[in-house]
Design a protein around this motif. Structure first.
Motif, mmCIF file in Angstrom:
data_model
loop_
_atom_site.group_PDB
_atom_site.id
_atom_site.type_symbol
_atom_site.label_atom_id
_atom_site.label_comp_id
_atom_site.label_asym_id
_atom_site.label_seq_id
_atom_site.Cartn_x
_atom_site.Cartn_y
_atom_site.Cartn_z
ATOM 1 N N THR A 268 0.840 -1.192 0.000
ATOM 2 C CA THR A 268 0.000 0.000 0.000
ATOM 3 C C THR A 268 0.880 1.250 0.000
ATOM 4 N N THR A 269 0.276 2.378 -0.362
ATOM 5 C CA THR A 269 1.030 3.631 -0.284
ATOM 6 C C THR A 269 1.396 3.937 1.164
ATOM 7 N N GLY A 270 0.565 3.473 2.117
ATOM 8 C CA GLY A 270 0.894 3.683 3.527
ATOM 9 C C GLY A 270 2.160 2.967 3.932
ATOM 10 N N THR A 271 2.340 1.726 3.452
ATOM 11 C CA THR A 271 3.569 0.990 3.747
ATOM 12 C C THR A 271 4.766 1.653 3.088
ATOM 13 N N CYS A 272 4.583 2.122 1.854
ATOM 14 C CA CYS A 272 5.687 2.806 1.161
ATOM 15 C C CYS A 272 6.088 4.078 1.900
ATOM 16 N N ALA A 273 5.095 4.844 2.347
ATOM 17 C CA ALA A 273 5.403 6.063 3.096
ATOM 18 C C ALA A 273 6.117 5.738 4.401
ATOM 19 N N THR A 274 5.703 4.653 5.054
ATOM 20 C CA THR A 274 6.347 4.243 6.305
ATOM 21 C C THR A 274 7.789 3.827 6.059
ATOM 22 N N ALA A 275 8.019 3.013 5.020
ATOM 23 C CA ALA A 275 9.387 2.592 4.706
ATOM 24 C C ALA A 275 10.267 3.798 4.403
ATOM 25 N N ALA A 276 9.727 4.742 3.629
ATOM 26 C CA ALA A 276 10.496 5.953 3.317
ATOM 27 C C ALA A 276 10.789 6.746 4.588
ATOM 28 N N ASN A 403 -4.173 8.828 5.783
ATOM 29 C CA ASN A 403 -5.178 8.251 6.668
ATOM 30 C C ASN A 403 -4.586 7.807 8.002
ATOM 31 N N ARG A 404 -5.480 7.434 8.921
ATOM 32 C CA ARG A 404 -5.072 7.158 10.293
ATOM 33 C C ARG A 404 -4.095 5.983 10.392
ATOM 34 N N VAL A 405 -4.395 4.883 9.702
ATOM 35 C CA VAL A 405 -3.524 3.711 9.827
ATOM 36 C C VAL A 405 -2.109 4.002 9.333
ATOM 37 N N PRO A 406 -1.913 4.619 8.149
ATOM 38 C CA PRO A 406 -0.545 4.970 7.760
ATOM 39 C C PRO A 406 0.153 5.895 8.761
ATOM 40 N N ARG A 407 -0.584 6.834 9.349
ATOM 41 C CA ARG A 407 0.036 7.717 10.350
ATOM 42 C C ARG A 407 0.487 6.901 11.566
ATOM 43 N N GLN A 408 -0.354 5.965 11.995
ATOM 44 C CA GLN A 408 0.037 5.130 13.126
ATOM 45 C C GLN A 408 1.223 4.246 12.775
ATOM 46 N N MET A 409 1.262 3.741 11.543
ATOM 47 C CA MET A 409 2.408 2.942 11.110
ATOM 48 C C MET A 409 3.694 3.759 11.143
ATOM 49 N N ILE A 410 3.623 4.982 10.639
ATOM 50 C CA ILE A 410 4.807 5.849 10.639
ATOM 51 C C ILE A 410 5.265 6.106 12.074
ATOM 52 N N ILE A 457 -2.599 8.832 0.900
ATOM 53 C CA ILE A 457 -1.742 7.783 1.456
ATOM 54 C C ILE A 457 -2.648 6.900 2.296
ATOM 55 N N ILE A 458 -2.879 5.674 1.812
ATOM 56 C CA ILE A 458 -3.900 4.819 2.400
ATOM 57 C C ILE A 458 -3.338 3.426 2.672
ATOM 58 N N GLY A 459 -4.204 2.570 3.189
ATOM 59 C CA GLY A 459 -3.842 1.171 3.435
ATOM 60 C C GLY A 459 -4.213 0.768 4.837
ATOM 61 N N VAL A 460 -4.942 -0.329 4.954
ATOM 62 C CA VAL A 460 -5.362 -0.825 6.259
ATOM 63 C C VAL A 460 -4.456 -1.960 6.718
#
Length: 641
Positions: A268-276, A403-410, A457-460
């Motif tokens: 997901t884009t959320g995982t990509c943003a977190t990895a970055a 979204n909330r889940v990507p923010r929490q992942m970061i 930036i999404i992804g659950v």
């Protein structure tokens, strides 16, 4: 072919993933089975697991037997999802993998950080020499009774908690345990209320991970004031590729046996943003560390995967991989910059106040130690990341569309990095940007959702499964939420852009957000509308989907629902339309075959049957069904349904 060792929760999860392998359009044999893809091996064969693509195997295997089995059945990949303390099996699998030159995966559990208040022991010998108490509750299994007998000789009263089954009781007695020393697990293994019956001042447990109830056992022992002894899990042999969750398992199988899954998963884009963000944290704050080509990312389910990253001048990036899912964001570059933040600490739930906890970024699910200071984050959206302009999202209008889940992942993952680097508490600003995001967003749902200026930036789950029904239905739910929040008096659901274009002319005053695409998921969309309290729904449907829907097929995808010529003939008979169906290949051809003067009667019948199946899904709402032909003519029922 894969040989999977299980008998555990992880084994069951592995089966669920492997069941998605192979060609799903493969015709079954005469007895209803399809070509097996894997063998599922357990020691006793007692675990109840549903399989259609796997063959169960029971009985322990030594190295020679396992080697012979692999050669006989053409095994090309070994997966060890057995219990953490099945040390002999782990070593055997590793040895066979090296002998046969085939890869091996170790599906590990999630393990909490090792609490310093727990007395950690390397094995049972050290346990016997270390334990000092009056009464010990041993939760280490029936096989360990003989190994703990020396404690009894020293005057320690030992109570053994075992399974309440005849074979376990017989084995306990054979090792010298008496009935008054046995405490039986209840039907619910997580129920620990029986511990207080023992009145023990210490407990001995194995480091069995989260699925083994380790966290719950520690909590209960502390509640009862017990001293806690724990035997460390065995070391995983180096030959294994290690994963600790189903997503990581699938991605590792895709890497080691590429042909096993017909379609590849993505991120997901959320995982990509977190990895970055993780990579940018290492780049910005790392002291003397070589920048890695892959970083660990903790997913929302607690497991860790490794994600490829790269570095630029003052930023880190992750290239989005969609796998085989049709996604316009495939190949985009998601960037992150990290810098100290000296302004306000407020960040709408992205400053650590969401309750996320720290971990070491590897195999940690829960931290049982005292909370440690962690960085406060301000998460910002840069170029190519859109902004919310309408209500109905996790964050109010004006906020970056993260979204909330990507923010929490970061938050969670940057905490892990900071902990590993022993960085002092500080406030960091993390800016996520997508250089091509604004252009790509025009080809997504974002404009109609009120997300402007770029992608969201999404992804659950953090992982995208190809052609994921769950992902599509999640997007439908989001669209209906936004439609409801827009204040529209009616939500109009359509199968696609063509039908929407025609129906828009019927409702010119509705906002763009009122129109929701259901694809093939008519039933799921109506259910979502009902759950969200939508009172008025219009369903626009073309004839090809309508004849399936009229028969009660609420998912109209061709892999599940086919055109039933017999049912179409029934519809025609009910409408008193006398035409031949010879040579009919597509339902829309009926628009030319049905006499013009009978089209409305035919439409009434089709709509009536559709309503019969759809209205119950919207029990408290008003449902209007519009049948649309290829030229944009719209038929509404003339009957009082």
């Amino acid at each position: 072919m894969i040989l999977l060792f299980g008998g555990t929760t992880e084994g069951r999860l592995a089966v669920n993933e492997l069941e998605e392998g192979g060609r799903h359009d493969e015709a079954p044999s005469a007895n209803g089975t399809v070509q097996p893809l894997y063998y599922y091996s357990t020691k006793t064969g007692e675990q109840d697991v549903s399989m259609t693509r796997g063959i169960p195997v029971s009985g322990a295997m030594n190295a020679d037997a396992m080697t012979a089995f692999c050669r006989e059945h053409g095994i090309r990949l070994l997966i060890d999802a057995a219990h953490p303390f099945a040390a002999e099996l782990h070593l055997t699998v590793a040895s066979v993998a090296e002998t046969l030159h085939i890869p091996a995966i170790r599906f590990e559990r999630l393990f909490p950080c090792r609490d310093r208040d727990i007395i950690w022991l390397k094995d049972f010998d050290e346990a016997v020499s270390t334990i000092d108490c009056r009464t010990l509750l041993a939760t280490t299994g029936v096989q360990s009774i003989a190994r703990l007998k020396e404690l009894e000789q020293r005057g320690v009263h030992v109570v053994y908690r075992i399974l309440n089954r005849e074979s376990s009781i017989r084995l306990a007695h054979s090792q010298g345990a008496t009935d008054d020393q046995l405490l039986f697990l209840s039907a619910d293994a997580a129920d620990l209320q029986d511990w207080q019956l023992v009145n023990a001042d210490a407990v001995l447990m194995k480091e069995s991970g989260t699925t083994g109830g380790f966290v719950e056992k520690v909590v209960e022992a502390r509640r009862l004031g017990m001293k806690i002894y724990a035997i460390k899990r065995p070391t995983t042999p180096a030959v294994f590729h290690r994963v600790n969750g189903p997503h990581g398992l699938r991605r590792m199988v895709e890497r080691l046996l590429p042909e096993f899954f017909p379609l590849k998963s993505g991120l997901t884009t959320g995982t990509c943003a977190t990895a970055a963000a993780v990579a940018a944290t290492l780049q910005s704050l790392g002291i003397g560390h070589e920048l890695p080509a892959e970083v660990p990312v903790i997913l929302p389910n607690g497991e860790t995967i490794r994600v490829a990253v790269g570095y630029g001048n003052g930023f880190a990036f992750c290239t989005k991989e969609a796998g085989d899912d049709p996604d316009v964001t495939d190949g985009i570059e998601v960037r992150a910059t990290v810098e100290p933040h000296t302004g306000s600490n407020g960040s709408n739930g992205s400053d650590g106040s969401d309750g996320s906890d720290g971990s070491n970024g590897q195999t940690v699910a829960h931290d049982l130690r005292s909370p440690r200071p962690s960085p406060r984050l301000v998460i910002a959206g840069g170029d190519g990341v859109g902004r919310f302009t309408l209500p109905g999202f996790d964050f109010p209008p004006g906020e970056p569309a993260i979204n909330r889940v990507p923010r929490q992942m970061i938050q969670h993952n940057v905490e892990a990095v900071s902990s590993s680097l022993s960085l002092p508490p500080q406030t960091l600003k993390i800016t996520i940007s997508v250089p091509t995001g604004e252009e790509i967003a025009r080809r997504t749902f974002n404009p109609r959702l009120g997300i402007e200026g770029g992608i969201s930036i999404i992804g659950v789950s953090g992982i995208v499964k190809p052609f994921s029904e769950t992902a599509f239905i999640d997007s439908i739910r989001r669209c209906v939420q936004v439609a409801a929040a827009s204040g529209t008096p009616r939500v109009v659901i359509n199968s696609g852009a063509k039908s929407e274009r025609f129906v828009r002319e019927r409702y010119p005053d509705l906002p763009r957000q009122a129109f929701v695409e259901y694809g093939n998921y008519v039933g799921a969309t109506l259910t979502i509308a009902a759950e969200l309290g939508v009172r008025c729904v219009t369903l626009g449907v073309m004839l090809g989907k309508a004849v399936k829907l009229a028969e009660g097929q609420l998912d109209t995808h061709s892999r599940r629902a086919t055109m039933n010529m017999g049912f179409i003939q029934h519809l025609l008979d009910e409408a008193h339309v006398d035409i031949s169906l010879n040579g009919l290949t597509l339902a829309r051809e009926l628009w030319q075959r049905v006499p013009p003067q009978q089209l409305q009667a035919f439409a009434d019948v089709v709509i009536g049957h559709c309503r019969h199946h759809c209205q119950p899904l919207l029990p408290n709402g008003e449902l209007t069904i519009l049948l649309i032909d290829d030229d944009g003519r719209i038929f509404e029922s003339t009957k009082n349904n």
